[in-house]
Design a protein around this motif. Sequence first.
Motif, PDB file in Angstrom:
ATOM      1  N   ALA A  13     -27.494   0.833  19.806  1.00 25.11           N
ATOM      2  CA  ALA A  13     -26.450   0.229  20.627  1.00 25.11           C
ATOM      3  C   ALA A  13     -26.380  -1.278  20.427  1.00 25.11           C
ATOM      4  O   ALA A  13     -25.280  -1.862  20.385  1.00 25.11           O
ATOM      5  N   LEU A  14     -27.524  -1.934  20.298  1.00 17.88           N
ATOM      6  CA  LEU A  14     -27.526  -3.386  20.159  1.00 17.88           C
ATOM      7  C   LEU A  14     -26.997  -3.827  18.793  1.00 17.88           C
ATOM      8  O   LEU A  14     -26.266  -4.822  18.693  1.00 17.88           O
ATOM      9  N   THR A  15     -27.358  -3.119  17.737  1.00 18.05           N
ATOM     10  CA  THR A  15     -26.841  -3.495  16.424  1.00 18.05           C
ATOM     11  C   THR A  15     -25.345  -3.217  16.322  1.00 18.05           C
ATOM     12  O   THR A  15     -24.612  -3.957  15.666  1.00 18.05           O
ATOM     13  N   THR A  16     -24.880  -2.162  16.980  1.00 14.38           N
ATOM     14  CA  THR A  16     -23.446  -1.878  17.014  1.00 14.38           C
ATOM     15  C   THR A  16     -22.695  -2.981  17.758  1.00 14.38           C
ATOM     16  O   THR A  16     -21.615  -3.420  17.334  1.00 14.38           O
ATOM     17  N   ALA A  17     -23.278  -3.427  18.876  1.00  7.25           N
ATOM     18  CA  ALA A  17     -22.665  -4.522  19.629  1.00  7.25           C
ATOM     19  C   ALA A  17     -22.612  -5.796  18.798  1.00  7.25           C
ATOM     20  O   ALA A  17     -21.634  -6.562  18.878  1.00  7.25           O
ATOM     21  N   GLU A  18     -23.637  -6.044  18.001  1.00  4.39           N
ATOM     22  CA  GLU A  18     -23.660  -7.237  17.145  1.00  4.39           C
ATOM     23  C   GLU A  18     -22.532  -7.189  16.111  1.00  4.39           C
ATOM     24  O   GLU A  18     -21.872  -8.210  15.842  1.00  4.39           O
ATOM     25  N   LYS A  19     -22.291  -6.020  15.552  1.00  7.45           N
ATOM     26  CA  LYS A  19     -21.203  -5.892  14.585  1.00  7.45           C
ATOM     27  C   LYS A  19     -19.852  -6.141  15.250  1.00  7.45           C
ATOM     28  O   LYS A  19     -18.972  -6.791  14.670  1.00  7.45           O
ATOM     29  N   ALA A  20     -19.680  -5.621  16.462  1.00  6.77           N
ATOM     30  CA  ALA A  20     -18.429  -5.840  17.181  1.00  6.77           C
ATOM     31  C   ALA A  20     -18.241  -7.322  17.503  1.00  6.77           C
ATOM     32  O   ALA A  20     -17.128  -7.856  17.405  1.00  6.77           O
ATOM     33  N   PHE A  21     -19.325  -7.997  17.869  1.00  4.89           N
ATOM     34  CA  PHE A  21     -19.250  -9.423  18.178  1.00  4.89           C
ATOM     35  C   PHE A  21     -18.889 -10.222  16.927  1.00  4.89           C
ATOM     36  O   PHE A  21     -18.108 -11.179  16.994  1.00  4.89           O
ATOM     37  N   ALA A  22     -19.434  -9.827  15.787  1.00  2.00           N
ATOM     38  CA  ALA A  22     -19.129 -10.527  14.539  1.00  2.00           C
ATOM     39  C   ALA A  22     -17.647 -10.417  14.202  1.00  2.00           C
ATOM     40  O   ALA A  22     -17.023 -11.399  13.753  1.00  2.00           O
ATOM     41  N   LEU A  23     -17.063  -9.257  14.425  1.00  4.37           N
ATOM     42  CA  LEU A  23     -15.634  -9.090  14.170  1.00  4.37           C
ATOM     43  C   LEU A  23     -14.797  -9.914  15.139  1.00  4.37           C
ATOM     44  O   LEU A  23     -13.747 -10.449  14.781  1.00  4.37           O
ATOM     45  N   LEU A  24     -15.285 -10.024  16.358  1.00  5.57           N
ATOM     46  CA  LEU A  24     -14.550 -10.751  17.394  1.00  5.57           C
ATOM     47  C   LEU A  24     -14.551 -12.253  17.158  1.00  5.57           C
ATOM     48  O   LEU A  24     -13.634 -12.963  17.596  1.00  5.57           O
ATOM     49  N   THR A  25     -15.547 -12.743  16.465  1.00  3.11           N
ATOM     50  CA  THR A  25     -15.694 -14.201  16.302  1.00  3.11           C
ATOM     51  C   THR A  25     -15.427 -14.679  14.884  1.00  3.11           C
ATOM     52  O   THR A  25     -15.682 -15.839  14.565  1.00  3.11           O
ATOM     53  N   CYS A  26     -14.906 -13.800  14.036  1.00  8.16           N
ATOM     54  CA  CYS A  26     -14.648 -14.209  12.660  1.00  8.16           C
ATOM     55  C   CYS A  26     -13.278 -14.892  12.550  1.00  8.16           C
ATOM     56  O   CYS A  26     -12.412 -14.731  13.420  1.00  8.16           O
ATOM     57  N   GLU A  27     -13.116 -15.653  11.495  1.00  2.00           N
ATOM     58  CA  GLU A  27     -11.830 -16.286  11.218  1.00  2.00           C
ATOM     59  C   GLU A  27     -10.800 -15.214  10.825  1.00  2.00           C
ATOM     60  O   GLU A  27     -11.174 -14.141  10.365  1.00  2.00           O
ATOM     61  N   PRO A  28      -9.521 -15.435  11.060  1.00  2.00           N
ATOM     62  CA  PRO A  28      -8.917 -16.734  11.397  1.00  2.00           C
ATOM     63  C   PRO A  28      -8.717 -16.984  12.887  1.00  2.00           C
ATOM     64  O   PRO A  28      -8.238 -18.051  13.252  1.00  2.00           O
TER      65      PRO A  28
END
Length: 271
Positions: A13-28
Amino acid sequence: MATTTRTRTAGTALTTAEKAFALLTCEPAPLVFDARPVPGLPDTTMPLDELRKLLMCERYDSDTTDELWRQLAHHAREWGPAWVIGAIGVALPALTHLAAKISRGFARHAEDVDSEVLASFLQALRTADLAPPRLWLRLCWAAWRAGAAVVKADDGEELPLDLPTGSRSPRMPYGHPDLLLGRAAAVGLITTEAVELISATRFGDAFIEELAAEMGVTASALRMRRRRAERIVAAAVTRGDLSRPTRSRDHREAAVTAGRHHSVHPHCLQA
């Protein structure tokens, strides 16, 4: 204390959340937090991943931390799912650290610990009283308690790790896990639905998150049901209640195991 060398998988669950956060904070268009209302933080706006890096590198007093998490909690409650993921993402370094400490020496429980830590932090983020002080500590404490509960009574409260899982004749006093579970259901210790849940997720290929979604319940609730049933079976094994079945019990357990598949039906599971 039960230990194992199995390492944590990449799909918790935590690694999945990290991937979602990375998508949310990526450019542009990364999700941006307005830090200006928070005393002690830079008087500017910043992407959430930069905010997380700042919190990891700098130490802030409790007033700043409390106000920051009040803002993040308000956003998560009022501004939609993106801010839920965003708030969790900011907390992930701490949550990952907590989960790692809890599951140290209990690696077979690592996935469950991750899920409980995340679910309980999210619940607290949504429901905690934001006015009292030490908000961040209260959120973390809720996550810690839930994760620790997974491993609190590890010894003897789950099915023995050395149970054979291959297709071979069962051996006393335990036997093949399918027969052991069927025996427990036949004498009324657990329901047949609980048997299916344990068998599908412990010995089969089913993921508890998928089953929970199909049944309309949370993965956390389904894990608690499974854990409760496993503890009942483990206690019965310890007492020797399941090691020497009677003929009538043999007949009933055979009926249970013969009619069961490695899937879980959306019934109410009760131990």
